[in-house]
Every structure is written in structure tokens, then in C-alpha cells.
Design an enzyme around this catalytic site. Structure first.
Site, mmCIF file in Angstrom:
data_model
loop_
_atom_site.group_PDB
_atom_site.id
_atom_site.type_symbol
_atom_site.label_atom_id
_atom_site.label_comp_id
_atom_site.label_asym_id
_atom_site.label_seq_id
_atom_site.Cartn_x
_atom_site.Cartn_y
_atom_site.Cartn_z
ATOM 1 N N ARG A 296 0.849 -1.202 0.000
ATOM 2 C CA ARG A 296 0.000 0.000 0.000
ATOM 3 C C ARG A 296 0.885 1.253 0.000
ATOM 4 N NH1 ARG A 296 -0.729 -1.704 5.677
ATOM 5 N NH2 ARG A 296 0.328 -0.111 6.917
ATOM 6 N N GLY A 297 0.217 2.403 -0.120
ATOM 7 C CA GLY A 297 0.904 3.687 0.003
ATOM 8 C C GLY A 297 2.001 3.892 -1.030
ATOM 9 N N ASP B 56 8.583 -9.851 7.633
ATOM 10 C CA ASP B 56 8.779 -8.748 8.570
ATOM 11 C C ASP B 56 10.238 -8.323 8.436
ATOM 12 O OD1 ASP B 56 9.246 -7.068 10.702
ATOM 13 O OD2 ASP B 56 8.085 -8.252 12.132
ATOM 14 N N TYR C 45 11.404 8.493 15.229
ATOM 15 C CA TYR C 45 11.184 8.367 13.778
ATOM 16 C C TYR C 45 12.261 9.159 13.023
ATOM 17 C CZ TYR C 45 8.712 8.579 9.269
ATOM 18 O OH TYR C 45 8.372 8.481 7.937
HETATM 19 P P1 NAP Z 1 1.889 2.858 4.695
HETATM 20 O O1 NAP Z 1 0.818 3.216 3.730
HETATM 21 O O2 NAP Z 1 1.551 2.654 6.121
HETATM 22 O O3 NAP Z 1 2.615 1.532 4.114
HETATM 23 C C1 NAP Z 1 3.631 0.916 4.841
HETATM 24 C C2 NAP Z 1 4.027 -0.356 4.136
HETATM 25 O O4 NAP Z 1 5.102 -0.953 4.872
HETATM 26 C C3 NAP Z 1 2.926 -1.403 4.067
HETATM 27 O O5 NAP Z 1 3.072 -2.137 2.879
HETATM 28 C C4 NAP Z 1 3.210 -2.279 5.275
HETATM 29 O O6 NAP Z 1 2.616 -3.552 5.118
HETATM 30 C C5 NAP Z 1 4.738 -2.286 5.231
HETATM 31 N N1 NAP Z 1 5.389 -2.607 6.504
HETATM 32 C C6 NAP Z 1 5.249 -1.979 7.690
HETATM 33 N N2 NAP Z 1 5.989 -2.568 8.632
HETATM 34 C C7 NAP Z 1 6.637 -3.611 8.025
HETATM 35 C C8 NAP Z 1 7.542 -4.614 8.461
HETATM 36 N N3 NAP Z 1 7.962 -4.680 9.735
HETATM 37 N N4 NAP Z 1 7.985 -5.519 7.556
HETATM 38 C C9 NAP Z 1 7.568 -5.473 6.271
HETATM 39 N N5 NAP Z 1 6.723 -4.546 5.790
HETATM 40 C C10 NAP Z 1 6.250 -3.633 6.662
HETATM 41 O O7 NAP Z 1 3.062 3.921 4.717
HETATM 42 P P2 NAP Z 1 3.615 4.916 3.585
HETATM 43 O O8 NAP Z 1 3.177 6.270 3.948
HETATM 44 O O9 NAP Z 1 3.403 4.390 2.228
HETATM 45 O O10 NAP Z 1 5.162 4.843 3.963
HETATM 46 C C11 NAP Z 1 6.150 4.232 3.127
HETATM 47 C C12 NAP Z 1 7.505 4.738 3.579
HETATM 48 O O11 NAP Z 1 7.556 6.146 3.352
HETATM 49 C C13 NAP Z 1 7.773 4.553 5.071
HETATM 50 O O12 NAP Z 1 9.127 4.208 5.255
HETATM 51 C C14 NAP Z 1 7.501 5.908 5.655
HETATM 52 O O13 NAP Z 1 8.234 6.120 6.840
HETATM 53 C C15 NAP Z 1 7.962 6.792 4.531
HETATM 54 N N6 NAP Z 1 7.390 8.139 4.551
HETATM 55 C C16 NAP Z 1 6.049 8.324 4.480
HETATM 56 C C17 NAP Z 1 5.549 9.622 4.486
HETATM 57 C C18 NAP Z 1 4.080 9.926 4.408
HETATM 58 O O14 NAP Z 1 3.709 11.088 4.563
HETATM 59 N N7 NAP Z 1 3.222 8.969 4.129
HETATM 60 C C19 NAP Z 1 6.437 10.699 4.596
HETATM 61 C C20 NAP Z 1 7.801 10.460 4.664
HETATM 62 C C21 NAP Z 1 8.261 9.174 4.642
HETATM 63 P P3 NAP Z 1 2.296 -4.513 6.405
HETATM 64 O O15 NAP Z 1 1.666 -3.634 7.435
HETATM 65 O O16 NAP Z 1 1.403 -5.590 5.885
HETATM 66 O O17 NAP Z 1 3.609 -5.051 6.830
#
Ligand code: NAP
Length: 237
Positions: free
Chosen positions: A12-13, A56, A148
Site C-alpha cells: 500500500r501507500g 517482517d 522516527y
Molecule cells: P503505509 O501506507 O503505512 O505503508 C507501509 C508499508 O510498509 C505497508 O506495505 C506495510 O505492510 C509495510 N510494513 C510496515 N511494517 C513492516 C515490516 N515490519 N515488515 C515489512 N513490511 C512492513 O506507509 P507509507 O506512507 O506508504 O510509507 C512508506 C515509507 O515512506 C515509510 O518508510 C515511511 O516512513 C515513509 N514516509 C512516508 C511519508 C508519508 O507522509 N506517508 C512521509 C515520509 C516518509 P504490512 O503492514 O502488511 O507489513
């Protein structure tokens, strides 16, 4: 040779948007997340012969066995995207040690483990490209996000050092540092208030970040770079 990319956090995301863009470009994808059901749905929606894996990233034995499975089923991994991540935002004095550990293990150790597994394979191939998804918060810091920020700042140091270490093997390592992006992670934020501080006046979309990730994955002369994708947020932080 077919390009094989493992996208951790691809269910996702941001990771999912990266997988969608890479699928359109003809890559063969391993979509990885803890939930096999969600990864399977994301991989299935791509069409073609992409596969889903449950892993994981914080668990070394799972990362190792997942890489073995991916290479057995899809072939040698020559591209890696680390988009798996979590946040547990709170003031430091209220943050439980357990939440510190889970953020560091998922966001920092997890990327180290997947990079280690991928680089072993890439060294044998004498080619490879890695993009780690950091955060503008890892560069600028933010109140309520100390751990974080540390995990994402650490990822920059790790990625730049690894870029130096593996450049001679023709492997590149870069970071994309997003600002606020519409995903599950940001769904509870007060967007109307926060977007006033973003020069471009809006949250990013996962596709905005995916474009930058793919640019770095494919740029043959860029390594050790941090590309900020934040609508100008860092200019005013
Ligand atoms: P998200 O929608 O919550 O997606 C997170 C993804 O990571 C999911 O596929 C989740 O699947 C997986 N995940 C989480 N914990 C995991 C683990 N221990 N092992 C394997 N997979 C895992 O988040 P997102 O916003 O797309 O974030 C993606 C990246 O961008 C992250 O590193 C986040 O810190 C970074 N980021 C996001 C933003 C923002 O505004 N959204 C801004 C800056 C940086 P499962 O839960 O099924 O494992």
C-alpha cells in the site's frame, strides 16, 4: 535480461505506487509486506507475473528466507526499494522503549537487512540499484517524532556509506525523502492546518514519490544522493 525489483512495503501507500510504476515499465516485481493477503492483492492488481511475499523486515531470518524465495521464483534481484516503515509519534518523555525499538527495527535495521541480502546478490551480478525511502523529518527533525527522525536520519548515513562501499561493484544506493504524503500513515493528521505550511500548498500523492524513486533507481550516474520530495516543505522547516 528482465529487471527484477523487490519492493518492501509494496502492499500500500508509497511502495504500492512504486510497484505500479515499475510494472508499467516492464519490471518483474516481488511485492513484500507482513500481510501476505495485502501484498497478494497489490501484486495481483498489477497484472502480469508479479509475486507477493510475506516478510517482517525487522526479522533477519525472514529477510534471508524471503530473498531466497524471491530469487528462486523470480530470478536474481537487481533492484531494491525499501518502503516498509512505521511511525509511533509521541513526545520523547512519553515514548515507550518498545515503540522506540519497533521504529528503529522496522525503519532502520529492516533496510539494513534487506540491503545486506540484496547487495550479496548484486555483487555477484556486478550491478544493482537500491532506493531507500527516508523522510524529510529525518533531515530536519520534528517535535513528537524524535525516534522516527533518528530512524530516517540514520537511514541517510547508512545509505551514503553503503553507496561508497559498493560503488566499485557497480551498485548504486540512493534515498528519497518525502514530506507529507496521502497514505495510511498520514490519515489522522490535520491536513487543512499542515498544508498551509507547504509551499506547494498540498500533501503529496504516492505517485509523486514513486516518480522520484524510479528516477533514482534508473539514473546510472547518481549514487549516495538524497532526493527530497516534499512540495518545498524543507524550505520553510
Ligand atoms: P503505509 O501506507 O503505512 O505503508 C507501509 C508499508 O510498509 C505497508 O506495505 C506495510 O505492510 C509495510 N510494513 C510496515 N511494517 C513492516 C515490516 N515490519 N515488515 C515489512 N513490511 C512492513 O506507509 P507509507 O506512507 O506508504 O510509507 C512508506 C515509507 O515512506 C515509510 O518508510 C515511511 O516512513 C515513509 N514516509 C512516508 C511519508 C508519508 O507522509 N506517508 C512521509 C515520509 C516518509 P504490512 O503492514 O502488511 O507489513
Amino acid at each position: 535480461m528482465r529487471r527484477v525489483c523487490a519492493v518492501f512495503g509494496g502492499s500500500r501507500g508509497i511502495g504500492r505506487a512504486v510497484a505500479q510504476l515499475l510494472a508499467q515499465k516492464g519490471y518483474r516485481l516481488a511485492v513484500v509486506a507482513r500481510s501476505l493477503e495485502a501484498a497478494g492483492a497489490a501484486a495481483g492488481a498489477l497484472g502480469g507475473d508479479h509475486l507477493a511475499f510475506s516478510c517482517d523486515v525487522a526479522k533477519e531470518h525472514e529477510v534471508q528466507s524471503t530473498f531466497e524465495d524471491i530469487e528462486k521464483n523470480l530470478g536474481r534481484v537487481n533492484f531494491l526499494v525499501n518502503a516498509a516503515g512505521i511511525n509511533r509519534d509521541s513526545l520523547l518523555v512519553r515514548t515507550e522503549t518498545e515503540d522506540m525499538i519497533s521504529q528503529l527495527h522496522t525503519n532502520l535495521l529492516g533496510s539494513m537487512l534487506t540491503c545486506k541480502a540484496a547487495v550479496k546478490s548484486m555483487i555477484q551480478q556486478q550491478r544493482g540499484s537500491i532506493v531507500n525511502v527516508g523522510s524529510v523529518i529525518g533531515l530536519k527533525g520534528n517535535s513528537g517524532q524524535t525516534v522516527y527522525s533518528a530512524s530516517k536520519g540514520g537511514l541517510v548515513g547508512f545509505s551514503r556509506a553503503l553507496a561508497k562501499e559498493v560503488a566499485r561493484k557497480k551498485i548504486r544506493v540512493n534515498v528519497v525523502a518525502p514530506g507529507f504524503v496521502h497514505t495510511e500513515m498520514t490519515k489522522d493528521l490535520k491536513e487543512e492546518h499542515l498544508k498551509k505550511s507547504i509551499p506547494l500548498g498540498r500533501f503529496g500523492e504516492p505517485a509523486d514519490v514513486a516518480q522520484a524513486v524510479v528516477f533514482l533507481l534508473e539514473s546510472p550516474y547518481v549514487t549516495g544522493h538524497v532526493l527530497v520530495v516534499d512540495g518545498g516543505l524543507q524550505l520553510v522547516m
